[in-house]
Design a protein around this motif. Structure first.
Motif, PDB file in Angstrom:
ATOM      1  N   LEU A   5      75.949  21.743  32.781  1.00 40.35           N
ATOM      2  CA  LEU A   5      75.240  20.664  32.107  1.00 40.35           C
ATOM      3  C   LEU A   5      75.884  20.342  30.773  1.00 40.35           C
ATOM      4  O   LEU A   5      76.257  21.225  30.013  1.00 40.35           O
ATOM      5  CB  LEU A   5      73.779  21.052  31.896  1.00 40.35           C
ATOM      6  CG  LEU A   5      72.977  21.306  33.168  1.00 40.35           C
ATOM      7  CD1 LEU A   5      71.551  21.694  32.813  1.00 40.35           C
ATOM      8  CD2 LEU A   5      72.987  20.098  34.071  1.00 40.35           C
ATOM      9  N   VAL A   6      76.006  19.056  30.483  1.00 45.53           N
ATOM     10  CA  VAL A   6      76.543  18.557  29.220  1.00 45.53           C
ATOM     11  C   VAL A   6      75.553  17.537  28.689  1.00 45.53           C
ATOM     12  O   VAL A   6      75.184  16.594  29.395  1.00 45.53           O
ATOM     13  CB  VAL A   6      77.924  17.879  29.424  1.00 45.53           C
ATOM     14  CG1 VAL A   6      78.434  17.311  28.123  1.00 45.53           C
ATOM     15  CG2 VAL A   6      78.920  18.851  30.031  1.00 45.53           C
ATOM     16  N   GLU A  10      73.011   9.550  25.312  1.00 48.19           N
ATOM     17  CA  GLU A  10      72.355   8.630  26.237  1.00 48.19           C
ATOM     18  C   GLU A  10      71.769   9.317  27.466  1.00 48.19           C
ATOM     19  O   GLU A  10      70.802   8.846  28.036  1.00 48.19           O
ATOM     20  CB  GLU A  10      73.346   7.566  26.738  1.00 48.19           C
ATOM     21  CG  GLU A  10      74.138   6.853  25.687  1.00 48.19           C
ATOM     22  CD  GLU A  10      75.386   7.611  25.264  1.00 48.19           C
ATOM     23  OE1 GLU A  10      76.063   8.212  26.105  1.00 48.19           O
ATOM     24  OE2 GLU A  10      75.669   7.611  24.068  1.00 48.19           O
ATOM     25  N   ALA A  11      72.392  10.407  27.906  1.00 50.77           N
ATOM     26  CA  ALA A  11      71.959  11.013  29.167  1.00 50.77           C
ATOM     27  C   ALA A  11      72.408  12.465  29.242  1.00 50.77           C
ATOM     28  O   ALA A  11      73.242  12.901  28.470  1.00 50.77           O
ATOM     29  CB  ALA A  11      72.556  10.240  30.335  1.00 50.77           C
ATOM     30  N   LEU A  12      71.860  13.164  30.192  1.00 54.41           N
ATOM     31  CA  LEU A  12      72.275  14.524  30.485  1.00 54.41           C
ATOM     32  C   LEU A  12      73.230  14.454  31.668  1.00 54.41           C
ATOM     33  O   LEU A  12      72.925  13.853  32.693  1.00 54.41           O
ATOM     34  CB  LEU A  12      71.057  15.383  30.825  1.00 54.41           C
ATOM     35  CG  LEU A  12      71.267  16.874  30.942  1.00 54.41           C
ATOM     36  CD1 LEU A  12      71.785  17.457  29.624  1.00 54.41           C
ATOM     37  CD2 LEU A  12      69.965  17.562  31.313  1.00 54.41           C
ATOM     38  N   LEU A  13      74.425  15.021  31.492  1.00 50.88           N
ATOM     39  CA  LEU A  13      75.436  14.982  32.543  1.00 50.88           C
ATOM     40  C   LEU A  13      75.689  16.381  33.073  1.00 50.88           C
ATOM     41  O   LEU A  13      75.583  17.358  32.347  1.00 50.88           O
ATOM     42  CB  LEU A  13      76.752  14.421  32.002  1.00 50.88           C
ATOM     43  CG  LEU A  13      76.722  13.027  31.416  1.00 50.88           C
ATOM     44  CD1 LEU A  13      78.068  12.679  30.803  1.00 50.88           C
ATOM     45  CD2 LEU A  13      76.346  12.011  32.465  1.00 50.88           C
ATOM     46  N   LYS A  14      76.039  16.451  34.339  1.00 52.13           N
ATOM     47  CA  LYS A  14      76.440  17.738  34.888  1.00 52.13           C
ATOM     48  C   LYS A  14      77.837  17.610  35.481  1.00 52.13           C
ATOM     49  O   LYS A  14      78.191  16.597  36.081  1.00 52.13           O
ATOM     50  CB  LYS A  14      75.443  18.243  35.928  1.00 52.13           C
ATOM     51  CG  LYS A  14      75.293  17.378  37.150  1.00 52.13           C
ATOM     52  CD  LYS A  14      74.275  17.963  38.108  1.00 52.13           C
ATOM     53  CE  LYS A  14      74.067  17.025  39.287  1.00 52.13           C
ATOM     54  NZ  LYS A  14      73.108  17.559  40.236  1.00 52.13           N
ATOM     55  N   LEU A  15      78.638  18.642  35.253  1.00 54.11           N
ATOM     56  CA  LEU A  15      79.972  18.712  35.825  1.00 54.11           C
ATOM     57  C   LEU A  15      79.844  19.402  37.174  1.00 54.11           C
ATOM     58  O   LEU A  15      79.366  20.535  37.261  1.00 54.11           O
ATOM     59  CB  LEU A  15      80.923  19.502  34.913  1.00 54.11           C
ATOM     60  CG  LEU A  15      82.349  19.655  35.413  1.00 54.11           C
ATOM     61  CD1 LEU A  15      83.036  18.292  35.511  1.00 54.11           C
ATOM     62  CD2 LEU A  15      83.127  20.581  34.509  1.00 54.11           C
ATOM     63  N   ILE A  79      72.033  13.066  35.325  1.00 54.79           N
ATOM     64  CA  ILE A  79      70.761  13.538  35.861  1.00 54.79           C
ATOM     65  C   ILE A  79      69.625  13.087  34.940  1.00 54.79           C
ATOM     66  O   ILE A  79      69.831  12.851  33.759  1.00 54.79           O
ATOM     67  CB  ILE A  79      70.714  15.070  36.021  1.00 54.79           C
ATOM     68  CG1 ILE A  79      70.927  15.789  34.697  1.00 54.79           C
ATOM     69  CG2 ILE A  79      71.744  15.523  37.034  1.00 54.79           C
ATOM     70  CD1 ILE A  79      70.752  17.282  34.786  1.00 54.79           C
ATOM     71  N   ASN A  80      68.469  12.917  35.524  1.00 58.71           N
ATOM     72  CA  ASN A  80      67.296  12.490  34.756  1.00 58.71           C
ATOM     73  C   ASN A  80      66.605  13.713  34.171  1.00 58.71           C
ATOM     74  O   ASN A  80      66.486  14.737  34.829  1.00 58.71           O
ATOM     75  CB  ASN A  80      66.315  11.725  35.654  1.00 58.71           C
ATOM     76  CG  ASN A  80      66.919  10.463  36.194  1.00 58.71           C
ATOM     77  OD1 ASN A  80      67.651   9.774  35.505  1.00 58.71           O
ATOM     78  ND2 ASN A  80      66.624  10.141  37.438  1.00 58.71           N
TER      79      ASN A  80
END
Length: 81
Positions: A5-6, A10-15, A79-80
């Protein structure tokens, strides 16, 4: 697939990566892949589990071994919360 998770403003991102499935498709174990890329078996294991972000050099080396683009191994998904 594994995830890291990053958090961005603006949003939560996952690699996400599919390294394990690519490696198994080629019939390689983690030690063999590590030798081809120049890292340890433990590093390959950590990357596959999503516990380690590879350097650009390692990511590019992995892509070269599998003859694919880096984006075919790693991707960012939003991801939300």
């Amino acid at each position: 697939m594994t995830t890291i998770l990053v958090k961005r403003k603006e949003a939560l991102l996952k690699l996400v990566n599919n390294l394990s499935s690519l490696r198994k498709e080629k019939g390689m174990n983690q030690t063999e892949l590590g030798e081809k890329v120049g890292v340890s078996r433990q590093t390959i294991s950590l990357i596959e589990r999503g516990d380690y972000n590879p350097s650009v050099m390692v990511a590019l080396s992995l892509a070269r071994v599998f003859e694919v683009k880096v984006e075919d191994i790693f991707s960012l998904e939003e991801i939300n919360e």
